[in-house]
Design a protein around this motif. Sequence first.
Motif, PDB file in Angstrom:
ATOM      1  N   LEU A 539       1.048  -1.042   0.194  1.00 50.09           N
ATOM      2  CA  LEU A 539      -0.039   0.081  -0.151  1.00 50.09           C
ATOM      3  C   LEU A 539       0.968   1.347   0.029  1.00 50.09           C
ATOM      4  O   LEU A 539       1.320   1.608   1.024  1.00 50.09           O
ATOM      5  N   GLU A 540       1.264   1.924  -1.195  1.00 47.25           N
ATOM      6  CA  GLU A 540       2.235   2.885  -1.343  1.00 47.25           C
ATOM      7  C   GLU A 540       1.353   4.278  -1.441  1.00 47.25           C
ATOM      8  O   GLU A 540       1.937   5.388  -1.726  1.00 47.25           O
ATOM      9  N   PHE A 541      -0.176   4.154  -1.068  1.00 51.06           N
ATOM     10  CA  PHE A 541      -0.629   5.689  -1.180  1.00 51.06           C
ATOM     11  C   PHE A 541      -0.812   5.977   0.162  1.00 51.06           C
ATOM     12  O   PHE A 541      -0.782   5.494   1.107  1.00 51.06           O
ATOM     13  N   ALA A 542      -1.223   7.548   0.045  1.00 44.26           N
ATOM     14  CA  ALA A 542      -1.344   8.104   1.731  1.00 44.26           C
ATOM     15  C   ALA A 542      -2.660   8.767   1.451  1.00 44.26           C
ATOM     16  O   ALA A 542      -3.306   8.780   0.462  1.00 44.26           O
ATOM     17  N   MET A 543      -3.428   9.140   2.759  1.00 49.77           N
ATOM     18  CA  MET A 543      -4.516   9.669   2.785  1.00 49.77           C
ATOM     19  C   MET A 543      -4.536  11.049   3.320  1.00 49.77           C
ATOM     20  O   MET A 543      -4.161  11.177   4.563  1.00 49.77           O
ATOM     21  N   ASP A 544      -5.115  12.293   2.808  1.00 51.81           N
ATOM     22  CA  ASP A 544      -4.902  13.374   3.149  1.00 51.81           C
ATOM     23  C   ASP A 544      -6.295  13.665   3.920  1.00 51.81           C
ATOM     24  O   ASP A 544      -7.569  13.375   3.474  1.00 51.81           O
ATOM     25  N   VAL A 545      -6.142  14.102   5.457  1.00 55.98           N
ATOM     26  CA  VAL A 545      -7.345  14.470   6.091  1.00 55.98           C
ATOM     27  C   VAL A 545      -7.260  15.767   6.459  1.00 55.98           C
ATOM     28  O   VAL A 545      -8.015  16.070   7.627  1.00 55.98           O
ATOM     29  N   SER A 546      -6.659  16.645   5.799  1.00 56.78           N
ATOM     30  CA  SER A 546      -6.516  17.906   6.320  1.00 56.78           C
ATOM     31  C   SER A 546      -7.740  18.905   6.281  1.00 56.78           C
ATOM     32  O   SER A 546      -7.920  19.662   6.712  1.00 56.78           O
ATOM     33  N   ARG A 547      -8.587  18.305   5.419  1.00 57.73           N
ATOM     34  CA  ARG A 547      -9.816  19.180   5.078  1.00 57.73           C
ATOM     35  C   ARG A 547     -11.221  18.553   5.088  1.00 57.73           C
ATOM     36  O   ARG A 547     -12.261  18.993   5.395  1.00 57.73           O
ATOM     37  N   MET A 548     -11.052  16.960   4.620  1.00 57.23           N
ATOM     38  CA  MET A 548     -12.137  16.168   4.935  1.00 57.23           C
ATOM     39  C   MET A 548     -11.768  15.096   5.595  1.00 57.23           C
ATOM     40  O   MET A 548     -10.803  14.471   5.288  1.00 57.23           O
ATOM     41  N   ARG A 549     -12.767  14.559   6.274  1.00 57.75           N
ATOM     42  CA  ARG A 549     -12.157  13.443   7.496  1.00 57.75           C
ATOM     43  C   ARG A 549     -13.696  12.923   7.670  1.00 57.75           C
ATOM     44  O   ARG A 549     -14.529  13.576   7.752  1.00 57.75           O
ATOM     45  N   ASN A 550     -13.513  11.850   8.597  1.00 59.37           N
ATOM     46  CA  ASN A 550     -14.737  11.265   9.398  1.00 59.37           C
ATOM     47  C   ASN A 550     -14.384  10.922  10.785  1.00 59.37           C
ATOM     48  O   ASN A 550     -13.463  11.136  11.043  1.00 59.37           O
ATOM     49  N   VAL A 551     -15.528  10.224  11.387  1.00 55.41           N
ATOM     50  CA  VAL A 551     -15.081   9.917  12.602  1.00 55.41           C
ATOM     51  C   VAL A 551     -14.035   9.057  13.080  1.00 55.41           C
ATOM     52  O   VAL A 551     -13.511   9.212  14.203  1.00 55.41           O
ATOM     53  N   ALA A 552     -13.577   8.316  12.161  1.00 59.17           N
ATOM     54  CA  ALA A 552     -12.482   7.409  12.472  1.00 59.17           C
ATOM     55  C   ALA A 552     -11.312   7.961  12.663  1.00 59.17           C
ATOM     56  O   ALA A 552     -10.433   7.545  13.455  1.00 59.17           O
ATOM     57  N   CYS A 553     -10.963   9.128  11.968  1.00 58.03           N
ATOM     58  CA  CYS A 553      -9.688   9.884  12.066  1.00 58.03           C
ATOM     59  C   CYS A 553      -9.468  10.509  13.666  1.00 58.03           C
ATOM     60  O   CYS A 553      -8.279  10.827  14.147  1.00 58.03           O
ATOM     61  N   TYR A 554     -10.300  10.302  14.536  1.00 63.44           N
ATOM     62  CA  TYR A 554     -10.577  10.678  16.031  1.00 63.44           C
ATOM     63  C   TYR A 554     -10.267   9.326  16.912  1.00 63.44           C
ATOM     64  O   TYR A 554     -10.326   9.793  18.081  1.00 63.44           O
ATOM     65  N   MET A 555     -10.204   8.465  16.286  1.00 63.47           N
ATOM     66  CA  MET A 555      -9.878   7.250  17.190  1.00 63.47           C
ATOM     67  C   MET A 555      -8.384   7.408  17.580  1.00 63.47           C
ATOM     68  O   MET A 555      -7.476   7.606  17.053  1.00 63.47           O
ATOM     69  N   SER A 556      -8.284   7.002  19.080  1.00 65.29           N
ATOM     70  CA  SER A 556      -6.899   6.950  19.617  1.00 65.29           C
ATOM     71  C   SER A 556      -5.928   5.588  19.468  1.00 65.29           C
ATOM     72  O   SER A 556      -6.534   4.654  18.887  1.00 65.29           O
ATOM     73  N   HIS A 557      -4.724   5.914  19.494  1.00 64.29           N
ATOM     74  CA  HIS A 557      -3.652   4.851  19.306  1.00 64.29           C
ATOM     75  C   HIS A 557      -3.743   4.002  20.557  1.00 64.29           C
ATOM     76  O   HIS A 557      -3.774   4.537  21.755  1.00 64.29           O
ATOM     77  N   SER A 558      -3.575   2.726  20.410  1.00 65.84           N
ATOM     78  CA  SER A 558      -3.315   1.589  21.384  1.00 65.84           C
ATOM     79  C   SER A 558      -2.764   0.571  21.057  1.00 65.84           C
ATOM     80  O   SER A 558      -2.868   0.025  19.786  1.00 65.84           O
TER      81      SER A 558
END
Length: 612
Positions: A539-558
């Motif tokens: 998977l060599e692509f990246a995802m930009d979430v600087s302007r558009m995102r959804n609820v998943a972006c706020y999940m914390s790391h564990s």
Amino acid sequence: MNHPKLEPLDEPLDVPPEHYPSLNPNPNPNPSLNESAPPAETNGMEIMKYTGPNTDDEILNPDALAIVPVPEETQISAAEPSSRKKPKRSAELVRVTNLEMEEEMYFRELVRKTRMLFSSLWIYVMNEGEDRRRLVNMRMVRTRGDLRAAAIMRDSGLWLNRDKRIVGPIPGVNVGDVFMFRMELCVLGIHGQTQAGIDYLSSSQSSNGEPVATSVIVSGGYEDDEDQGDVIVYTGHGGQDGNSRQVVHQKLEGGNLGMERSMHYGIEVRVVRGFKYKGCTSGKIYVYDGIYKIEDSWFEIGKSGFGVFKFKLVRMEGQPEMGSVMFKLAERIRDNPIEARPVGYVSLDISNKKENVSVFLFNDIDDNHDPLSYDYLVKTVFPPFVYHNAGFGGGCKCVDGCESGCLCAKKNGGELAYDKNGLLLRGKPLIFECGPFCSCSSMCGNRVSQKGVKNNLEVFRSVETGWGVRSLNLIQAGSFICEYTGVVLSRDQARLFTMNGEDSLVYPYRFGEKWAEWGDFSKVFEDYKRPSYPIVPPLEFAMDVSRMRNVACYMSHSSCPNVFVQLVMFDHSNVAFPHLMLFAMEDIPPLRELSLDYGAGGEWAEKLSICN
């Protein structure tokens, strides 16, 4: 008529090996889930004989040996192998105290893996049974899936806490943990009775000939029970008929005597509450609510005119909020969030009705309303070239419902990805769902993640993690939660992005392969092989979430997450650009924070700041 306090169980636990799933049971089972021995510090943890209500400087009455003394050299080891295929429960009562953080994480991970194996094994054996009934024109042995899963794990030596019987909290089990089946409590050693509401060490096992109670299940099975949360008036067992009516006097024996003796010696008991819950496949759930002291006991005439023993249980202080309370709070929030929590709600739907259900935004800590600054993105935005030849190879031609022989099932290695309840059977490198090029209806069971969010999710402000995400519903293990969305950038576009100083990129390859843990049966089936098909390129692509995102972006790391990423294809055929779909690794109770393993490394840890 003097039967134990029971719950319905119409099947025996002993399931003959010939009724195991089609994979061969391991004839030489590994009795531990551990990949390695516990940390060195674990060997030094303090395992104490319980000293009743006395303080540290008081001496326990040497005659009050309600608990078997534990030699100093004795250690509790979850990794200790057992030579017996079906070991009996130990009569040695111990308490685990003074665990270091590393040790707590070790046991939490051990419990998590055990629960995940039980849940995925239950889903698998249930689905295997359905397949067999479709393929074989004969009456299958009627055995519940949870009993089959528990029996397979028992015969593989994978039940926890069998070498010691623990008084008080179970290492790795947290207050509020929820369980779909009572058998799971037995597997983890929380409550060892398959039906009786009182778990106790019998008088024949105790060192002084007196029974000792260690846990109870409160499920409203007795009409004289009174449950006020922190205080419970618990009715002893016995004296009921088949319709749960009290028909004879109870006796001070067995579990009843064990409760009285535990009160006498000041031994606390674990409390698990069982209650009906809509929306889960089992129809009833069990929630661990912590430790209670037995402060009083008496005998009185009950509502039916027969004598019953009653025990007053009081919850000990300093414990997290009860899980059963959180269930009730979540229900009130779903019905009327503002009334349930008058202070804190910033938005009742940050998706602006783009999702199937509302996504709340809650912050009662500060004035940060940052999630409202972004456009809510329901589905990932791929570059146009990804959809070139999107229907290459076509879809399945199923009309009456997809079966294991349809084209999409063949793409998945010969099986559909989900059971009839939409639960993921096992994690794979990539899953193909039926899509717009298939002939099956929108109700097809192989269309799960593409249908979007089903649970009410809430983005909330947290002192520990910044922003976090929790559900207002119980999320069953193996269930789809949501997609991790963003605007997809090619490798070259990502380079340009970072050269301009942007730090809002998410790199999918760093999520790792947690999917491989869901449905990993290597501990119970010797012929198990980790899924390697379909093959996915890097998977060599990246995802930009600087302007558009959804609820998943706020999940914390564990590093011990309860959510994992499963790659899914359904609307195009370019396997280098799959959807990132999130599934539950365990049964997640309402209002518990959802977490992902974003991958190791300082660079990625810095990337987390884009959302938190």
